[in-house]
Design a protein around this motif. Structure first.
Motif, PDB file in Angstrom:
ATOM      1  N   GLN A  14      53.138  -6.299 -12.670  1.00 44.40           N
ATOM      2  CA  GLN A  14      54.255  -6.109 -11.757  1.00 44.40           C
ATOM      3  C   GLN A  14      55.507  -6.561 -12.518  1.00 44.40           C
ATOM      4  N   PRO A  15      56.260  -5.615 -13.065  1.00 46.89           N
ATOM      5  CA  PRO A  15      57.382  -5.941 -13.950  1.00 46.89           C
ATOM      6  C   PRO A  15      58.381  -6.950 -13.386  1.00 46.89           C
ATOM      7  N   HIS A  16      58.624  -6.915 -12.087  1.00 52.18           N
ATOM      8  CA  HIS A  16      59.612  -7.816 -11.491  1.00 52.18           C
ATOM      9  C   HIS A  16      59.040  -9.195 -11.198  1.00 52.18           C
ATOM     10  N   LYS A  17      57.719  -9.328 -11.335  1.00 49.41           N
ATOM     11  CA  LYS A  17      57.056 -10.593 -10.992  1.00 49.41           C
ATOM     12  C   LYS A  17      56.370 -11.240 -12.201  1.00 49.41           C
ATOM     13  N   ASP A  18      55.712 -10.424 -13.013  1.00 53.90           N
ATOM     14  CA  ASP A  18      54.910 -10.937 -14.128  1.00 53.90           C
ATOM     15  C   ASP A  18      55.670 -10.885 -15.450  1.00 53.90           C
ATOM     16  N   ARG A  19      55.420 -11.886 -16.289  1.00 54.86           N
ATOM     17  CA  ARG A  19      55.994 -11.875 -17.637  1.00 54.86           C
ATOM     18  C   ARG A  19      55.231 -10.909 -18.532  1.00 54.86           C
ATOM     19  N   VAL A  23      44.826  -9.921 -16.514  1.00 52.98           N
ATOM     20  CA  VAL A  23      43.486  -9.419 -16.237  1.00 52.98           C
ATOM     21  C   VAL A  23      43.235  -9.571 -14.735  1.00 52.98           C
ATOM     22  N   SER A  24      42.890  -8.480 -14.074  1.00 57.11           N
ATOM     23  CA  SER A  24      42.626  -8.547 -12.642  1.00 57.11           C
ATOM     24  C   SER A  24      41.135  -8.417 -12.325  1.00 57.11           C
ATOM     25  N   LEU A  59      39.470 -12.972 -22.025  1.00 59.79           N
ATOM     26  CA  LEU A  59      40.451 -13.642 -21.184  1.00 59.79           C
ATOM     27  C   LEU A  59      39.854 -13.934 -19.809  1.00 59.79           C
ATOM     28  N   ASP A  60      40.430 -14.906 -19.126  1.00 54.69           N
ATOM     29  CA  ASP A  60      40.021 -15.229 -17.768  1.00 54.69           C
ATOM     30  C   ASP A  60      40.753 -14.328 -16.781  1.00 54.69           C
ATOM     31  N   ILE A  61      40.201 -14.208 -15.579  1.00 55.30           N
ATOM     32  CA  ILE A  61      40.872 -13.469 -14.512  1.00 55.30           C
ATOM     33  C   ILE A  61      42.216 -14.156 -14.243  1.00 55.30           C
ATOM     34  N   GLU A  62      43.251 -13.352 -14.058  1.00 61.24           N
ATOM     35  CA  GLU A  62      44.632 -13.800 -13.821  1.00 61.24           C
ATOM     36  C   GLU A  62      45.319 -14.333 -15.078  1.00 61.24           C
ATOM     37  N   GLN A  63      44.638 -14.323 -16.221  1.00 53.74           N
ATOM     38  CA  GLN A  63      45.260 -14.770 -17.461  1.00 53.74           C
ATOM     39  C   GLN A  63      46.124 -13.648 -18.029  1.00 53.74           C
ATOM     40  N   GLU A  64      47.310 -14.017 -18.520  1.00 53.37           N
ATOM     41  CA  GLU A  64      48.200 -13.035 -19.127  1.00 53.37           C
ATOM     42  C   GLU A  64      47.646 -12.556 -20.462  1.00 53.37           C
ATOM     43  N   VAL A  65      47.931 -11.313 -20.763  1.00 51.78           N
ATOM     44  CA  VAL A  65      47.559 -10.734 -22.042  1.00 51.78           C
ATOM     45  C   VAL A  65      48.320 -11.499 -23.135  1.00 51.78           C
ATOM     46  N   PRO A  66      47.635 -11.930 -24.186  1.00 51.57           N
ATOM     47  CA  PRO A  66      48.318 -12.677 -25.251  1.00 51.57           C
ATOM     48  C   PRO A  66      49.268 -11.792 -26.058  1.00 51.57           C
ATOM     49  N   ALA A  67      50.281 -12.428 -26.614  1.00 56.98           N
ATOM     50  CA  ALA A  67      51.325 -11.715 -27.355  1.00 56.98           C
ATOM     51  C   ALA A  67      50.775 -10.867 -28.495  1.00 56.98           C
ATOM     52  N   GLU A  75      51.182   0.374 -25.509  1.00 59.95           N
ATOM     53  CA  GLU A  75      50.741   1.761 -25.700  1.00 59.95           C
ATOM     54  C   GLU A  75      49.907   2.227 -24.506  1.00 59.95           C
ATOM     55  N   LEU A  76      49.089   1.329 -23.989  1.00 62.06           N
ATOM     56  CA  LEU A  76      48.269   1.640 -22.818  1.00 62.06           C
ATOM     57  C   LEU A  76      49.166   1.900 -21.604  1.00 62.06           C
ATOM     58  N   LEU A  77      50.167   1.047 -21.400  1.00 59.48           N
ATOM     59  CA  LEU A  77      51.091   1.243 -20.283  1.00 59.48           C
ATOM     60  C   LEU A  77      51.874   2.548 -20.439  1.00 59.48           C
TER      61      LEU A  77
END
Length: 91
Positions: A14-19, A23-24, A59-67, A75-77
């Motif tokens: 969610q671009p306006h919410k997530d940095r 992983v969901s 990664l764990d659930i709710e963990q951000e994708v690492p840089a 590319e996926l997005l």
């Protein structure tokens, strides 16, 4: 030869919410098949990329994708946005 078990990882962003994308859902075997089924039922594009799944599955659930995988996830997005744009143009 042993057949490799299917794996799947679902991302949410969610671009306006997530940095960064998070992983969901993730799983292997029947769980992976169900994740893919649910995505398809909801018109969510599915991309088959075993190498990326291996990285994201750690990664764990709710963990951000690492840089270090931002480029691949970007590319996926882009792939998803292109599919969504094409889908809207057909309507």
């Amino acid at each position: 030869m042993e057949k490799k078990q299917k794996k799947a990882v679902a991302l949410k962003y969610q671009p306006h919410k997530d940095r960064a994308p998070k992983v969901s859902a993730k799983g292997s075997g029947r769980v992976a098949e169900r994740i893919i089924e649910i995505a398809k039922e909801h018109g969510i594009p599915v991309k088959d990329d075993a190498d990326l799944v291996e990285v994201l599955a750690k990664l764990d659930i709710e963990q951000e994708v690492p840089a270090d995988v931002y480029v691949v996830v970007a590319e996926l997005l882009a792939f998803v946005y292109t599919l969504n744009r094409e889908k809207k143009q057909k309507v």
